[in-house]
Design a protein around this motif. Structure first.
Motif, mmCIF file in Angstrom:
data_model
loop_
_atom_site.group_PDB
_atom_site.id
_atom_site.type_symbol
_atom_site.label_atom_id
_atom_site.label_comp_id
_atom_site.label_asym_id
_atom_site.label_seq_id
_atom_site.Cartn_x
_atom_site.Cartn_y
_atom_site.Cartn_z
ATOM 1 N N HIS A 268 147.913 6.260 -2.146
ATOM 2 C CA HIS A 268 149.153 6.942 -2.537
ATOM 3 C C HIS A 268 150.221 7.132 -1.486
ATOM 4 O O HIS A 268 151.381 7.310 -1.813
ATOM 5 C CB HIS A 268 148.806 8.295 -3.156
ATOM 6 C CG HIS A 268 148.376 8.153 -4.575
ATOM 7 N ND1 HIS A 268 147.109 7.738 -4.897
ATOM 8 C CD2 HIS A 268 149.042 8.303 -5.735
ATOM 9 C CE1 HIS A 268 147.014 7.662 -6.216
ATOM 10 N NE2 HIS A 268 148.169 7.988 -6.743
ATOM 11 N N CYS A 303 147.566 0.567 -7.395
ATOM 12 C CA CYS A 303 147.847 1.958 -7.774
ATOM 13 C C CYS A 303 149.208 2.416 -7.265
ATOM 14 O O CYS A 303 150.147 1.644 -7.197
ATOM 15 C CB CYS A 303 146.740 2.889 -7.294
ATOM 16 S SG CYS A 303 145.359 3.017 -8.425
ATOM 17 N N CYS A 304 149.303 3.685 -6.887
ATOM 18 C CA CYS A 304 150.625 4.234 -6.580
ATOM 19 C C CYS A 304 151.154 3.811 -5.212
ATOM 20 O O CYS A 304 152.367 3.729 -5.027
ATOM 21 C CB CYS A 304 150.630 5.748 -6.731
ATOM 22 S SG CYS A 304 150.883 6.181 -8.469
ATOM 23 N N PHE A 321 145.153 0.915 -11.371
ATOM 24 C CA PHE A 321 143.882 1.591 -11.133
ATOM 25 C C PHE A 321 142.672 0.782 -11.632
ATOM 26 O O PHE A 321 141.727 0.549 -10.880
ATOM 27 C CB PHE A 321 143.916 2.970 -11.807
ATOM 28 C CG PHE A 321 142.619 3.706 -11.760
ATOM 29 C CD1 PHE A 321 142.178 4.287 -10.582
ATOM 30 C CD2 PHE A 321 141.818 3.813 -12.884
ATOM 31 C CE1 PHE A 321 140.965 4.962 -10.534
ATOM 32 C CE2 PHE A 321 140.611 4.492 -12.845
ATOM 33 C CZ PHE A 321 140.186 5.064 -11.673
ATOM 34 N N CYS A 342 142.412 8.240 -6.263
ATOM 35 C CA CYS A 342 142.204 7.154 -7.229
ATOM 36 C C CYS A 342 141.506 5.941 -6.630
ATOM 37 O O CYS A 342 141.593 4.835 -7.163
ATOM 38 C CB CYS A 342 143.517 6.750 -7.900
ATOM 39 S SG CYS A 342 144.352 8.134 -8.684
ATOM 40 N N GLY A 451 151.428 7.823 -15.974
ATOM 41 C CA GLY A 451 150.022 8.104 -15.736
ATOM 42 C C GLY A 451 149.153 6.868 -15.591
ATOM 43 O O GLY A 451 149.621 5.739 -15.492
ATOM 44 N N CYS A 452 147.880 7.147 -15.624
ATOM 45 C CA CYS A 452 146.845 6.213 -15.233
ATOM 46 C C CYS A 452 146.576 5.180 -16.312
ATOM 47 O O CYS A 452 147.033 5.296 -17.433
ATOM 48 C CB CYS A 452 145.552 6.996 -15.024
ATOM 49 S SG CYS A 452 145.815 8.642 -14.318
ATOM 50 N N GLY A 480 153.796 5.233 -12.263
ATOM 51 C CA GLY A 480 152.344 5.182 -12.094
ATOM 52 C C GLY A 480 151.730 3.882 -12.589
ATOM 53 O O GLY A 480 152.380 2.841 -12.676
ATOM 54 N N CYS A 481 150.452 3.951 -12.929
ATOM 55 C CA CYS A 481 149.747 2.752 -13.350
ATOM 56 C C CYS A 481 150.219 2.283 -14.718
ATOM 57 O O CYS A 481 150.092 1.106 -15.044
ATOM 58 C CB CYS A 481 148.250 3.006 -13.330
ATOM 59 S SG CYS A 481 147.654 3.150 -11.625
ATOM 60 N N CYS A 522 153.440 8.272 -9.059
ATOM 61 C CA CYS A 522 153.229 9.524 -9.794
ATOM 62 C C CYS A 522 154.036 10.685 -9.237
ATOM 63 O O CYS A 522 154.545 11.508 -9.998
ATOM 64 C CB CYS A 522 151.756 9.891 -9.798
ATOM 65 S SG CYS A 522 150.765 8.725 -10.717
ATOM 66 N N MET A 558 143.669 9.865 -16.669
ATOM 67 C CA MET A 558 142.351 9.838 -16.073
ATOM 68 C C MET A 558 142.250 10.933 -15.026
ATOM 69 O O MET A 558 141.318 11.707 -14.998
ATOM 70 C CB MET A 558 142.127 8.433 -15.487
ATOM 71 C CG MET A 558 140.939 8.165 -14.607
ATOM 72 S SD MET A 558 141.044 8.740 -12.907
ATOM 73 C CE MET A 558 142.440 7.915 -12.224
ATOM 74 N N SER A 559 143.225 11.040 -14.140
ATOM 75 C CA SER A 559 143.076 11.943 -12.995
ATOM 76 C C SER A 559 143.560 13.363 -13.305
ATOM 77 O O SER A 559 144.331 13.588 -14.246
ATOM 78 C CB SER A 559 143.857 11.396 -11.797
ATOM 79 O OG SER A 559 145.210 11.774 -11.893
ATOM 80 N N LYS A 561 145.553 14.944 -11.591
ATOM 81 C CA LYS A 561 146.996 14.998 -11.317
ATOM 82 C C LYS A 561 147.812 14.849 -12.592
ATOM 83 O O LYS A 561 148.880 15.436 -12.742
ATOM 84 C CB LYS A 561 147.376 13.885 -10.329
ATOM 85 C CG LYS A 561 146.785 14.059 -8.959
ATOM 86 C CD LYS A 561 147.081 12.848 -8.084
ATOM 87 C CE LYS A 561 146.222 11.674 -8.484
ATOM 88 N NZ LYS A 561 146.556 10.433 -7.767
HETATM 89 NI NI1 CUV Z 1 149.173 8.331 -8.797
HETATM 90 S S1 CUV Z 1 146.913 9.107 -10.772
HETATM 91 S S2 CUV Z 1 145.417 6.178 -11.577
HETATM 92 S S3 CUV Z 1 147.391 5.909 -8.979
HETATM 93 S S4 CUV Z 1 148.647 6.681 -12.255
HETATM 94 FE FE1 CUV Z 1 147.317 5.372 -11.337
HETATM 95 FE FE2 CUV Z 1 149.105 6.697 -9.830
HETATM 96 FE FE3 CUV Z 1 146.797 7.721 -12.281
HETATM 97 FE FE4 CUV Z 1 146.022 7.306 -9.925
#
Ligand code: CUV
Ligand code: SF4
Length: 634
Positions: A268, A303-304, A321, A342, A451-452, A480-481, A522, A558-559, A561
């Motif tokens: 990240h 990823c990010c 991700f 992640c 998001g993920c 994000g993803c 993100c 998923m996360s 966050k």
């Molecule tokens: Ni922060 S939080 S999987 S990399 S977007 Fe990707 Fe993005 Fe979700 Fe993690």
């Protein structure tokens, strides 16, 4: 180790839907390797039931307690009810998410201060933004030289973390009406760290036990993320590394190169990736790569981190991700360099089947089986070169390689400033053209897909949903993803405008924009808060974010966050749709609070959906309702 034992599957490759991922996993280099795709297949799509729905508590040693709402004897040993436990668990998810974005921000701020002092290889690139941010942070930018001003901005930003009272500076960037709602509710975040700590304290055994009161703290904590940690990360990164402008590049596993040393950067924090990008261009380093038979160094993001360097440097993204392990199974990656968040623990295990070295770099994150090369922004270039050299040394050890052809052109770089600029150039820049097109109905509204991506979801929900939205004249923003997935599907290219409904297409073709605007990583969801605020300020669409015909979603979250992001969007007045599951569903009361009561309090709420078509219908319906309320449609 007998790798054949670790590998299970239907005739050699897992039955995952994403074609490029499956393609790679079915090729020779990937045989014998187990990935998340295989583990999901083996276990089935149903995750472990403990904790599902949010009413299991293990916050003290009289438990764990599994609580069933409505069954009188099924409360906690301490008497905790399902709604309390669900709210506590939810708040803790928000605290973890906020902590992650904000600890990333802290690292950014520290690097920023060191840069202001001239102690890093980075620069203060966007001085205009430096001045604007200084003003928001209560610093008079007049007559100060850039380094001095940057130092003050950095130090004021750093103080935002440890502040105990008052309110975060950037809160004042929100629409006036929104700020009044926050004041009245008592959810204005005081200091970033304080809100995280207080959330942890209040959810400890026997502290805050009114679920509504806990949810209120979850909102305050989340706001400390959106308008605090995440926003500080975005803005200071922009000042240091450049505010993104439209940039053409490519995404997908096909960006790996057969004849080059491939280094994937994953995680990240752009401070590491930026240094690697500098090192990869160093003529001395390139000469060293040539000496081992490679044509040069190919840096590719995951990823990010990928989103950060894609947005600012146009460096290609190898994967989202769910593609992190698959990137390694191409056999073409010399080093995977990671920092925080992640990053799957399975990476070193997969790397062992190849010549790949997994390198951890953050003091906060090591993985057994990986090499730790501590990154320090004071020695950023030195460390980066060291890492690149390690990758070069691996190149001659490469075995069988399979790099898929799949890659897709994308246009990214849609910061709030860029969106402003493309609406009228340098001197007339404003959101008025966007607002006007929403008012006249060419654009129905705005949706964010963020998001993920997630191994438990096999369908291309993001893609289907985005197509449905743009066909209905909804402009889509993404981070994000999700953004990487939409890029793979071709939706981040201006040509995709032809998939848009007539009104939206007309608008897009006039400015040469893709129908889906990639706004970054993100933490850059904070750009969406600012864009929404700007739409309010421009006029004609109500007085608050909650009046806008706009809505967000995270269909494959998923996360932790992601939940923090959802909560700060809702508390800021923008409804969100999450899925396919939600962490409070086993408590009706707690879920009702998030799905109903928040609407009354904040003018926005959470929704839950599973399939793309359900997401689309909720989102379009919400946008239509807001339009009606504004008197735009009958
Ligand atoms: Ni922060 S939080 S999987 S990399 S977007 Fe990707 Fe993005 Fe979700 Fe993690
Ligand atoms: Fe059980 Fe209460 Fe302890 Fe939670 S805090 S584990 S509900 S006794």
């Amino acid at each position: 180790m007998d790798t054949s034992k670790r590998f299970k599957s239907n005739g050699g490759c897992p039955s995952i839907q994403c074609l490029v991922n499956r393609e790679v996993l079915c090729q020779e280099p990937a045989q014998g390797v187990t990935t998340a795709a295989h583990r999901v297949e083996k276990r089935g799509a149903t995750p472990c039931l403990f904790g599902q729905g949010g009413t299991c508590c293990r916050n003290c040693n009289m438990g764990p307690c599994q609580i069933i709402e409505g069954v009188e004897e099924m409360i906690g040993i301490c008497g905790a009810t399902a709604s309390t436990v669900a709210a506590r668990n939810f708040a803790r998810i928000v605290a973890a998410g906020t902590a992650s974005h904000s600890d990333h921000a802290r690292e950014t701020v520290l690097a920023f201060i060191a840069t202001a002092k001239g102690e890093t290889p980075y620069e203060i690139k966007d001085t205009l933004k430096l001045r604007r941010m200084a003003a928001w942070l209560g610093i008079d930018p007049a007559e100060k030289d850039i380094q001095q001003l940057a130092l003050e901005v950095g130090e004021t930003a750093l103080a935002e973390f440890g502040k105990q009272e008052g309110s975060l500076h950037f809160i004042r960037r929100a629409p006036q009406k929104r700020q009044e709602i926050w004041q009245e509710l008592g959810v204005v975040p005081r200091g970033i760290d304080r809100e995280v700590v207080e959330t942890m304290h209040r959810t400890h055994m026997g502290v805050d036990q009114d679920f509504r009161h806990i949810f209120r703290q979850a909102a305050r904590c989340a706001l400390a993320d959106g308008w605090g940690g995440s926003m500080l990360a975005t803005e200071l990164q922009d000042i240091m590394f450049g505010t993104p402008v439209p940039i053409r590049t490519v995404v997908n596993l096909g960006v790996l190169k057969e004849d080059m040393v491939n280094i994937t950067v994953h995680g990240h924090e752009p401070v590491l990736a930026e240094a690697l990008a500098m090192a990869a261009q160093d003529p001395e380093i390139i000469a060293e790569a040539k000496k081992v038979g490679a044509k040069g160094i190919n840096l590719a993001g995951i990823c990010c981190t990928g989103n950060e360097i894609l947005m600012r440097r146009g460096i290609p993204i190898a994967g989202s991700f769910v593609q992190q392990e698959i990137a390694l199974t191409t056999g073409a990656v010399e080093a995977m360099v990671v920092d925080v968040q992640c990053v799957m623990q399975s990476l070193p295990e997969i790397a062992r089947c190849f010549h790949t070295e997994v390198i951890t770099t953050s003091d906060r994150a090591e993985i057994v089986g990986a090499t730790h090369v501590p990154f320090d922004h004071h020695r950023a270039l030195e460390v980066a070169k060291d890492i690149v050299r390690r990758a070069i040394a691996r190149f001659p050890k490469r075995g069988k390689v399979y790099i898929p052809k799949a890659k897709m052109d994308v246009v990214a770089g849609f910061s709030h400033e860029t969106i402003l600029y493309i609406q009228g150039g340098r001197f007339r820049a404003s959101y008025k053209p966007l607002n006007d097109n929403i008012i006249n109905g060419r654009i129905l509204g705005v949706a964010a897909i963020v998001g993920c991506d997630n191994f438990r979801i096999q369908d291309e929900v993001h893609v289907e949903l985005a197509k449905e939205l743009i066909a209905n004249n909804v402009l889509v923003l993404t981070t994000g993803c999700a953004a990487t997935g939409l890029g793979r599907a071709g939706l981040l290219s201006p040509e995709a405008a032809e998939l848009a409904g007539e009104g939206l297409r007309e608008v897009l073709e006039a400015v040469g924009c893709p129908p889906v605007l990639h706004m970054g990583s993100c933490v850059d969801n904070s750009r969406i808060l600012i864009a929404a605020t700007e739409m309010v300020r421009t006029g004609g669409l109500g007085e608050d974010i909650s009046d806008l015909p706009a809505i967000g979603c995270a269909p494959q979250w998923m996360s932790e966050k992601a939940i923090a992001i959802g909560q700060y969007f809702v508390a800021s007045g923008a409804s969100v749709v999450f899925g396919p599951t939600f962490p409070t569903t086993k408590s009706q009361e707690a879920t009702d609070h998030l799905f109903k009561e928040m609407e009354e309090i904040y003018g926005a709420r959470w929704f839950l959906a599973k399939e793309a078509k359900d997401f689309a219908s909720i989102m379009i319906d919400q946008i239509r309702q807001k339009r009606k309320a504004l008197g735009l449609d009958k």
